[in-house]
Design a protein around this motif. Structure first.
Motif, PDB file in Angstrom:
ATOM      1  N   ILE B  14       0.853  -1.183   0.000  1.00 40.27           N
ATOM      2  CA  ILE B  14       0.000   0.000   0.000  1.00 40.27           C
ATOM      3  C   ILE B  14       0.888   1.232   0.000  1.00 40.27           C
ATOM      4  N   ASP B  15       0.308   2.343  -0.410  1.00 38.08           N
ATOM      5  CA  ASP B  15       1.081   3.584  -0.519  1.00 38.08           C
ATOM      6  C   ASP B  15       0.637   4.528   0.601  1.00 38.08           C
ATOM      7  N   GLY B  34      -4.004   1.443  -2.846  1.00 33.56           N
ATOM      8  CA  GLY B  34      -3.620   0.031  -2.803  1.00 33.56           C
ATOM      9  C   GLY B  34      -4.567  -0.803  -1.965  1.00 33.56           C
ATOM     10  N   GLU B  91     -11.681  -1.506  -5.304  1.00 33.42           N
ATOM     11  CA  GLU B  91     -10.457  -0.778  -4.983  1.00 33.42           C
ATOM     12  C   GLU B  91     -10.831   0.596  -4.453  1.00 33.42           C
TER      13      GLU B  91
END
Lengths: 93, 976
Positions: B14-15, B34, B91
């Motif tokens: 993940i960001d 993410g 998402e």
């Protein structure tokens, strides 16, 4: 969707074709010689085999030509393709 | 915005530099780029996400993928609302707004949860059993049941999004980009084949994304993207496998971007892929264990728990009980442990689990309870404890029950290879007792499974199988990890517990429901499915089907292969109708055909009627005119002066060749031998069954050339019909057919003044009736334009059909309009022809009407054979009590009967009535100053004079049977 090898155009999607049902049902030369049951048999009755079936197809959205297809009704495998008036291949697998 | 209390400070794909705000049931939360909606909810400690379908029980997130049965959400609202999405597949994007479905007012407090208390009263087949009484009572219950049931809300307007369809061809299609799929795509790509690799997720990686040893797949993906002959489609789920290696895949192009989606991109793209061969690397789906209250939020699949902690850096719980009947859950336990989750125990149903990971777990000091089971859970909206008991060798409960406090139960009931697409390809399955799973066997198509979908569960075997499948080499079977024979459902301590062992979470099917259905005789797995709704939810039973049929087998004392599986049908995942329609919506849904005169009609206020794909002027209302007034004015103009109509849409087929006349003899009922050049004849065409197919006028242009007209709607059908006979039955006839419908335009000039008008427009055609009689045609110039003029009539008046090149149509029409003529539309034409009793194909005929029924026996030539003749010789065709054409005059001349109205011989006396016919055409005739109707009535005109009764909604109308030729029955006007 079947992939049908048109004898004139090659392989094309089924959506370009129309199926004309069982092949090799000739119109009786003298319809009056048939009784009602025999005429009804020509008109309506079709075999419904499990396995190899010969049927007519027309490449309606292509060359517009009618031809014969030998197809396995279980696996949809196309066993042979031949033009109108040609005899069916004798021993297809 | 709240913090994410269950997010790990580091790790995961993940960001953290891109936080995303979103809302769930109106509350605002934050996740990271993410994330899926499910992982973001878990990061915020939200486990309760919805209510179950039938009992409205609290439900949490079960899985991390497409198999999710519980976490069903609605995105957005109104026309752009998206119902029934899986939170595990959504998402996250900035501004995402999701709601639970199937609960009101919300999942925390749901009024319909009262069903849960009454669940003993709502067993399998409850609706079939209960709502049978009173007779016809279903309509009383249905509104309530419908309101209680159902998941999301359907969009309430046209879909505002744009979709696309793509056609693609490849040598090798690889479905799934896990280790097997990546290896297959690479091997196929290196061989030079054109490859498409499709994966439902993004990025590729499959199971690797959720495992601790993530990485490696990134290089493989980069290598693929460098190959020109490999196309990688991410966020693309292959959802249907059809004949001859034709597959459908749905690409979610901008779903993950939300409102930030660029306007030039479609929301989704439907791929239609024809593949030389297909490698199915679709992985495997983990199964839940069946124990009491196994649906409590906080209970999830072990592999899912592992994915959340590894891929999303989310702790799905702080203290976990891992329960399993196989080795795979040990890896999950170790990963959870590594990230700081306290493992209360690993409960292993097997007496002696001893894989390498078991040893690792033991080394790590984890508490392993072999030969134990979780038999129940405690808690309400979140699991609070697992109740654990020891099992006897026969699977029954032994000894005391201890409660292990926990907030997460990670369970694994083994893995089911995702054989859905393989099965859709026509492939057969075989049951592998060692793996306790259905594996692909033989497909009639060029389809091959690799990796976990083929029963290979370790990464090295997956890569080896994928490589072999991609390269088209024979594969070596991987090592099989035998699974211990344990029972498929853990017994409960009480009857209440028995009834809460869920198998199908989405449809609330329990082990007790399956046992009950088996006792009631639903022994076939297909019957069981329909009776209990097992596997019939939007998840199609991806998790619960195999345990369900195993429980059925156990109840019946049969083996699992004897019971078999239900049929796997497309789609693997639901597809929006919009994606199937693509751009074929609105004005592009069907082609519109316009005549060369369309612009004039439009400019002059025509109201259009759709006839097939054609737009035809229906009538031309003048200022302040109603439809009835306009049609009456147009009719009277034709009867008393002259009218013109655009008849360009009539089908025109040129029939030429030395055998053209013989061909016409065979396809029409009447004879064509005597038709000389310059003359026309009306023809009737039948099907081989003797039913009327079409009619029209054919003109002899020269000895071997005929111009045949067809009705507007039948033009293509008749052309195909004639071609079929020529190509398949009579190849010996030398005849050539050419469609000229669009090459020529036709204007019908009709009315008593039409002869004078034609004379004024032409120098070289003499319209005098003795030289240009009825049913003749002449060639010349009309208004200076090369034209053929046919003296034929559908209105009963002297009438000329002027045929010119399509490009000259507007000039001809303009020249006619300089004279005293009234343009008339199709409705006036309908009225005028009905006044004459002329049939209209499709109105008086419907595929069950013979020429004899229409009193057109005179059209049947007795000296030759024609298509349909033999069928008319059958005695039933000559039964006088067949429905035959009549005219109807209503007692009150102002009453216009509705077309399609049923006709009775006697006044209605209460249902069931004996109907003797129906109204086929009905109009107000301005010429006659009264209503007229045509009808098909048993016995036909043998009933005349006689009264029939037409029951309408509010009254019954009496009508007299009469000759359908209401006007000028002798045809004096026509021949004059």
């Amino acid at each position: 969707m079947l992939l049908i090898p048109c004898p004139w155009c090659g392989e094309r999607d089924e959506s370009e074709f129309a199926c004309g049902g069982e092949a090799h049902i000739a119109r009786p030369p003298d319809p009056d010689a048939l009784n009602d049951a025999e005429w009804a048999d020509y008109l309506f009755m079709r075999t419904n085999p499990k396995g190899s079936q010969r049927e007519r197809w027309c490449h309606t959205h292509g060359c517009g030509r009618w031809f014969n297809v030998e197809r396995d009704t279980v696996t949809h495998r196309i066993l042979s393709v031949y033009r109108m008036g040609e005899p069916p291949p004798k021993d297809a697998p | 915005m709240t913090a994410q209390p269950h997010r790990l400070p580091e790790g995961g794909a993940i960001d953290r530099s891109r936080p995303l705000g979103f809302s769930f049931n109106g509350r605002r939360y934050t996740g990271f780029a993410g994330d899926t909606l499910a992982s973001a909810l878990l990061a915020n400690g939200v486990h309760l996400v919805g209510r179950s379908f039938k009992y409205h029980r609290p439900r949490g997130i079960l899985s991390a993928g497409t198999e999710e049965p519980n976490a069903i959400v609605q995105l957005g609202s109104g026309a752009s609302g998206l119902p029934n999405l899986k939170a595990t597949r959504v998402e996250l994007y900035e501004g995402l707004a999701a709601r639970s479905v199937n609960c009101w007012p919300g999942p925390w407090f749901d009024l319909a949860a009262v069903n849960g208390f009454a669940h003993r009263l709502i067993p399998a087949g409850f609706y079939y059993k209960t709502f049978m009484w009173p007779h016809r009572g279903w309509h009383l219950y249905e509104p309530f049941i419908r309101r209680m049931a159902g998941l999301g809300r359907a969009p309430d307007g046209p879909d505002p999004d744009r979709y696309e369809r793509m056609n693609a061809h490849c040598d090798v299609l690889v479905v799934g980009a896990g280790p097997a799929g990546l290896a297959a795509a690479e091997a196929a790509g290196r061989s030079g084949a054109r490859v498409i690799l499709a994966d439902e997720d993004c990025p590729p990686g499959g199971m690797l994304l959720g495992s601790a040893d993530a990485g490696g797949h990134g290089e493989a993906t980069a290598g693929l993207e460098a190959m020109d002959n490999v196309r990688v489609l991410t966020r693309t789920v292959v959802t249907g496998y059809y004949d001859h290696n034709f597959l459908i895949a749905l690409e979610r192009v901008t779903d993950h971007l939300g409102p930030a989606a660029p306007a030039h991109l479609p929301r989704q793209r439907l791929w239609r892929i024809r593949a030389g061969r297909v490698v199915l690397a679709t992985g495997a789906l983990e199964r839940p264990l069946v124990f009491a209250n196994n649906d409590r939020p906080g209970t999830m699949l072990a592999g899912a728990a592992r994915a959340y902690v590894n891929r999303f850096a989310v702790l799905p719980g702080r203290r976990a009980v891992v329960v399993t009947d196989n080795d795979s859950a040990y890896a999950a336990a170790l990963d959870l442990h590594r990230h700081g989750v306290e493992i209360a125990a690993i409960v292993d149903l097997r007496p002696d689990g001893d894989g390498t990971q078991c040893a690792e777990a033991r080394e790590a000091g984890l508490n392993i309870l072999s030969g134990h089971a979780v038999i129940d859970t405690a808690g309400r909206r979140r699991v609070r404890a697992a109740r654990v008991a020891r099992l006897n060798d026969d699977g029954s409960l032994a000894g005391t029950v201890s409660a292990l406090p926990c907030d997460l139960i990670a369970m694994s009931g083994g893995w089911s290879p995702a054989v859905h697409l393989f099965s859709q390809s026509g492939g057969t399955l075989r049951y592998d007792a060692a793996l306790r799973a259905f594996l692909p066997d033989v497909s009639p198509q060029a389809a091959r499974c690799a990796g976990a979908s083929n029963g290979a569960f370790d990464t090295a075997s997956c890569i080896a199988e994928g490589h072999a499948a991609g390269a088209g080499e024979p594969g070596a079977p991987g090592p099989v990890q035998p699974a211990a024979p344990v029972s498929w459902a853990v017994p409960a301590r009480s009857r209440a517990g028995e009834a809460r062992r869920f198998v199908d979470f989405q449809n609330d099917v329990t082990a007790a429901d399956i046992e009950l259905a088996a006792r009631e005789g639903y022994e076939s797995v297909e019957h069981l499915k329909r009776y209990t709704t097992l596997g019939m939810g939007t998840d199609q039973g991806k998790t619960g089907n195999v345990p369900g049929l195993a429980i059925l087998a156990g109840t019946l004392g049969l083996s699992i292969p004897e019971v078999g599986t239900t049929t796997f049908r497309p789609p693997y995942e639901p597809v929006a109708f919009g994606a199937i329609a693509g751009r074929d919506v609105g004005p592009l849904a069907d082609p519109v055909r316009r005549t060369p005169l369309h612009a004039w009609h439009e400019e002059n206020g025509a109201v259009f009627e759709d006839v097939g794909q054609w737009k035809r002027p229906f009538y031309y209302p003048q200022e302040g005119e109603t439809k009835d007034e306009a049609v009456a004015r147009e009719c009277l103009a034709v009867r008393n002066a002259a009218g013109i109509m655009d008849a360009s849409t009539l089908g025109k087929i040129l029939v030429c060749g030395p055998d053209a006349r013989e061909f016409l003899n065979r396809v029409y009922t009447n004879a064509w031998d005597g038709l000389a050049p310059g003359r026309c004849r009306y023809g009737l065409m039948l099907g081989e069954d003797g039913m009327v197919l079409d009619d029209g006028v054919t003109a002899c242009l020269s000895e071997n050339r005929f111009l045949t007209t067809t009705t507007t709607g039948n033009a293509a059908r008749v052309f195909a019909w004639l071609e079929e006979w020529l190509q398949t039955e009579w190849p010996d006839l030398e005849v050539y057919l050419t469609s000229l419908t669009e090459q020529f335009a036709t204007v019908a000039l009709a009315g008593p003044d039409s002869r004078k008008l034609l004379g004024a427009l032409t120098d070289d055609i003499d319209p005098a009736p003795d030289v240009f009689p009825f049913m003749a045609w002449r060639e010349g110039r009309v208004a200076g334009l090369p034209a053929r003029v046919f003296r034929i009539s559908y209105t009963g008046e002297v009438s000329y059909e002027i045929v010119v090149s399509a490009g000259d149509a507007t000039d001809l029409w303009a020249a006619l309009m300089t004279h005293e003529v009234t343009p008339f539309g199709t409705e006036a034409m309908h009225v005028l022809r009905a006044e004459k009793g002329y049939l209209m194909i499709g109105q008086e005929t419907d595929g069950t009407v013979t020429p004899l029924d229409l009193d057109m026996g005179w059209m049947l030539n007795k000296k030759k054979d024609f298509i349909g003749r033999r069928s008319l010789a059958r005695s039933a065709m000559r039964d006088p009590m067949r429905k035959r054409l009549v005219g109807l005059r209503t007692e009150d001349p102002a009453t216009v009967l509705p077309e399609g109205a049923q006709i009775l011989a006697e006044p209605p006396s209460g249902a069931p009535e004996t109907m003797i016919g129906h109204v086929t055409s009905s109009y107000r005739s301005a010429t006659l100053g009264r209503s007229i109707a045509l009808a098909l009535v048993k016995g036909g005109r043998d009933r005349a004079p006689g009264t029939v009764h037409v029951p309408l909604d509010d009254r019954t109308v009496r009508a007299e049977i009469c000759d359908p030729k209401f006007y000028d029955p002798e045809g004096e006007r026509l021949n004059g």
